[in-house]
Design an enzyme around this catalytic site. Structure first.
Site, PDB file in Angstrom:
ATOM      1  N   GLU A 228      51.905  45.651  52.322  1.00 29.08           N
ATOM      2  CA  GLU A 228      52.813  45.666  53.470  1.00 29.08           C
ATOM      3  C   GLU A 228      53.776  46.846  53.384  1.00 29.08           C
ATOM      4  O   GLU A 228      54.044  47.533  54.363  1.00 29.08           O
ATOM      5  CB  GLU A 228      53.607  44.361  53.550  1.00 29.08           C
ATOM      6  CG  GLU A 228      54.473  44.305  54.802  1.00 29.08           C
ATOM      7  CD  GLU A 228      55.642  43.338  54.692  1.00 29.08           C
ATOM      8  OE1 GLU A 228      56.093  42.863  55.735  1.00 29.08           O
ATOM      9  OE2 GLU A 228      56.129  43.096  53.581  1.00 29.08           O
TER      10      GLU A 228
ATOM     11  N   GLU B  46      60.279  40.361  54.550  1.00 26.63           N
ATOM     12  CA  GLU B  46      61.659  40.136  54.087  1.00 26.63           C
ATOM     13  C   GLU B  46      62.686  40.766  55.015  1.00 26.63           C
ATOM     14  O   GLU B  46      63.777  40.224  55.221  1.00 26.63           O
ATOM     15  CB  GLU B  46      61.841  40.671  52.656  1.00 26.63           C
ATOM     16  CG  GLU B  46      63.231  40.342  52.092  1.00 26.63           C
ATOM     17  CD  GLU B  46      63.380  40.682  50.614  1.00 26.63           C
ATOM     18  OE1 GLU B  46      64.531  40.859  50.178  1.00 26.63           O
ATOM     19  OE2 GLU B  46      62.345  40.781  49.911  1.00 26.63           O
ATOM     20  N   ARG B  47      62.380  41.934  55.612  1.00 24.31           N
ATOM     21  CA  ARG B  47      63.331  42.565  56.538  1.00 24.31           C
ATOM     22  C   ARG B  47      63.617  41.652  57.732  1.00 24.31           C
ATOM     23  O   ARG B  47      64.757  41.493  58.151  1.00 24.31           O
ATOM     24  CB  ARG B  47      62.789  43.913  57.040  1.00 24.31           C
ATOM     25  CG  ARG B  47      62.839  45.039  56.016  1.00 24.31           C
ATOM     26  CD  ARG B  47      62.290  46.332  56.586  1.00 24.31           C
ATOM     27  NE  ARG B  47      63.219  46.950  57.513  1.00 24.31           N
ATOM     28  CZ  ARG B  47      63.048  47.023  58.830  1.00 24.31           C
ATOM     29  NH1 ARG B  47      61.979  46.486  59.391  1.00 24.31           N
ATOM     30  NH2 ARG B  47      63.921  47.628  59.582  1.00 24.31           N
TER      31      ARG B  47
ATOM     32  N   GLY C 294      63.446  37.905  70.483  1.00 24.47           N
ATOM     33  CA  GLY C 294      62.797  36.900  69.666  1.00 24.47           C
ATOM     34  C   GLY C 294      62.013  37.547  68.543  1.00 24.47           C
ATOM     35  O   GLY C 294      61.832  38.771  68.499  1.00 24.47           O
TER      36      GLY C 294
END
Length: 279
Positions: free
Chosen positions: A117, A84-85, A63
């Protein structure tokens, strides 16, 4: 002190969820993946397929442990601020929804969050790292030394990383792809025909020490810059303050004549300057 704390308020503080009104107690809501778009100013451009597949498998089995951070845009869409990854990896799984925290940040804070980040990640290539540093310097209006203190690095490390951006884009791409190491790239800074030499390094599989030996002769014989007169520097600063543009004054050898150069960063500045000169 951890890396996040060294970045001033840090990513956690910048993206604090304590004030949002999202759907559950943790401020997390599920959003359709088709409604989410990447941030065009994201400094990280290189996403390795192998790593994305590994992350995708992990998300499928375990998850999504950490939600992505998004901001609302027009047409019921959301732009990624951080994560984004994870978004890309979730797409590989064929997921239709993804856990998100929605933050209504302005463009400056969005870019700062994306930069922080990326700097906090350990697997950035040095060109991405350099671009992230450059972005934070521009956003925060700080110098290399202050940035070094914020991220817990030495000033020389930051300066050496940033100098890689002086290289031709084609050489930077070679570094990103892994064909050239940071040591190879550093040895090519300020060297003529650097692209040709970079290709030779790859073709002949030269070591960093071999490259440094080849380029050291040029750097040894390169004429040294003569320090500019402090009075000229003061005059340049005075002109820059009055005009609002960076200026440079150069004298010829006799000192009786020379040149004045004005630097503009965009066409709007040039247009404004031309109007002022025509008055």
């Amino acid at each position: 002190m951890n890396k996040e704390n060294k970045l001033g308020m840090g990513l956690g503080a910048l993206l604090s969820t304590s004030n949002n009104n999202n759907k559950n107690n943790n401020g997390i809501q599920k959003i359709n993946i088709s409604q989410i778009i990447p941030n065009p100013s994201q400094p990280r451009k290189n996403f390795k397929d192998g790593e994305l597949k590994e992350l995708s498998l992990s998300i499928k089995n375990q998850g999504l442990i950490q939600p992505i951070i998004v901001k609302p845009t027009t047409d019921n869409q959301f732009q990624i601020i951080a994560g984004e990854r994870r978004w890309r990896a979730s797409q590989l799984n064929g997921m239709h929804e993804i856990d998100c925290v929605v933050k209504d940040l302005d463009d400056i804070n969005v870019l700062e969050a994306a930069l922080i980040e990326n700097i906090q990640r350990e697997d950035l290539n040095v060109i991405e790292e350099a671009n992230a540093y450059k972005g934070l310097i521009e956003i925060k209006g700080i110098n290399n030394e202050n940035l070094a203190k914020l991220i817990g690095k030495s000033s020389s490390y930051v300066s050496n990383i940033l100098r890689l951006l002086e290289l031709d884009i084609e050489i930077q791409e070679m570094v990103i792809s892994g064909d050239l190491s940071m040591g190879h790239a550093r040895a090519l800074i300020g060297v003529p025909d650097a692209i040709k030499k970079a290709k030779e390094i790859i073709e002949k599989k030269l070591s960093v020490r071999q490259v440094e030996k080849i380029t050291s002769e040029f750097k040894k014989n390169k004429p040294k810059k003569i320090a500019k007169d402090p009075n000229i520097i003061d005059l340049e600063k005075e002109l820059s303050d009055k005009i609002g543009l960076k200026t440079s004054i150069q004298f010829n050898e006799s000192g009786s004549s020379g040149s004045l150069t004005l630097y503009y960063s965009d066409l709007n500045q040039l247009d404004d300057l031309m109007k002022r000169l025509k008055k």
